[in-house]
Enzyme design. Sequence first.
Site, short mmCIF file in Angstrom:
data_model
loop_
_atom_site.label_atom_id
_atom_site.label_comp_id
_atom_site.label_asym_id
_atom_site.label_seq_id
_atom_site.Cartn_x
_atom_site.Cartn_y
_atom_site.Cartn_z
N HIS A 13 12.98 39.15 12.69
CA HIS A 13 11.68 39.38 13.35
C HIS A 13 10.60 39.55 12.29
O HIS A 13 10.82 40.26 11.30
CB HIS A 13 11.75 40.62 14.23
CG HIS A 13 10.48 40.89 14.97
ND1 HIS A 13 10.12 40.19 16.10
CD2 HIS A 13 9.48 41.76 14.74
CE1 HIS A 13 8.94 40.62 16.53
NE2 HIS A 13 8.53 41.57 15.71
N GLU A 29 11.70 36.40 4.79
CA GLU A 29 12.70 36.19 5.84
C GLU A 29 13.85 35.35 5.29
O GLU A 29 15.02 35.62 5.55
CB GLU A 29 12.07 35.49 7.04
CG GLU A 29 11.04 36.32 7.81
CD GLU A 29 10.45 35.56 8.98
OE1 GLU A 29 9.21 35.58 9.13
OE2 GLU A 29 11.22 34.91 9.72
N1 LIG Z 1 10.28 37.68 17.75
C1 LIG Z 1 10.89 36.66 17.08
C2 LIG Z 1 10.02 35.79 16.20
O1 LIG Z 1 8.83 35.83 16.31
N2 LIG Z 1 10.70 35.07 15.29
C3 LIG Z 1 10.00 34.35 14.24
O2 LIG Z 1 9.84 32.98 14.58
C4 LIG Z 1 9.74 32.24 13.34
C5 LIG Z 1 10.69 31.08 13.42
O3 LIG Z 1 10.49 30.26 12.28
P1 LIG Z 1 11.59 29.17 11.90
O4 LIG Z 1 11.85 28.32 13.16
O5 LIG Z 1 10.96 28.38 10.79
O6 LIG Z 1 12.85 29.89 11.45
C6 LIG Z 1 10.12 33.20 12.21
O7 LIG Z 1 8.98 33.68 11.52
C7 LIG Z 1 10.79 34.34 12.95
O8 LIG Z 1 10.67 35.60 12.31
#
Ligand SMILES: NCC(=O)N[C@@H]1O[C@H](COP(=O)([O-])[O-])[C@@H](O)[C@H]1O
Length: 217
Positions: free
Chosen positions: A112, A177
């Site tokens: 998150h 992340e």
């Molecule tokens: N509440 C959950 C949320 O907001 N998740 C967020 O969605 C993005 C997905 O990026 P990605 O498809 O490039 O991994 C990421 O930043 C993740 O932390």
Amino acid sequence: MSGRKRAAVLISGRGSNMAALVQAAAGPDFPAEIALVLSNRADAAGLDFAAAHGIPTRVLSHKGFADRLAFDAALDGVLREAGIEIVCLAGFMRLLTPWLVERWRDRMINVHPSLLPSFKGLNTHERALEAGVRVHGCTVHFVRAEMDEGPIILQAVVPIEPGDTPDRLAHRVLTQEHVIYPKGLELLAAGRLTVAQERVEIAGVEGGLAPLIAPKV
Ligand SMILES: NCC(=O)N[C@@H]1O[C@H](COP(=O)([O-])[O-])[C@@H](O)[C@H]1O
Ligand SMILES: Nc1nc2c(c(=O)[nH]1)N[C@@H](CN(C=O)c1ccc(C(=O)N[C@@H](CCC(=O)O)C(=O)O)cc1)CN2
């Protein structure tokens, strides 16, 4: 059977966290293999990356089901059929039912883009800037029925810098992340995580608490 845990990564879009997990799992001693990438959207860009890396992919659209429970039951079936032991949510934009979350209790994790419990939900970077906080970051946590409420495994902190926009901040957080999510999966697959009273103990780390990963600014 390699002894490595079979992990599935669930995505809905870009898939950069999934890609970070795939790259980490390519390491010789990584205790998990990415055995499946599943998306609830056929247009998820991450599916191409997974296919290009020889990882089985599956599209399971939530639109094809009468309700959430029916979708989650089908999802559970696909995961079990593939012999999955660990589920990683990576930008998977579906609220999962308590039924499915309990079936995968302490074997399902999520990343998150905030320092939970602050800024649960969506648009975390805009809200952090509006709130005027000085630090922000991201969290890897076990999934519970309540959105973004699960026991925290790892967190990384980033500074808020003058002139930051939500996009600039999102980029700085996303970089972290991609550091803590592979580490979280590694700890889980290596059996180094214990959940007691909804708090996570990490074996082999003094005092059980994870070191704060502060990026070089
Ligand atoms: N509440 C959950 C949320 O907001 N998740 C967020 O969605 C993005 C997905 O990026 P990605 O498809 O490039 O991994 C990421 O930043 C993740 O932390
Ligand atoms: N039971 C849980 N499910 C999920 C959790 C959780 O902690 N408990 N984490 C999420 C987090 N998340 C993305 O990572 C997320 C998922 C869903 C939504 C959301 O508002 N979804 C809407 C539909 C939105 C869409 O389809 O675009 C919904 O499900 O109706 C926000 C954040 C993953 N699931």
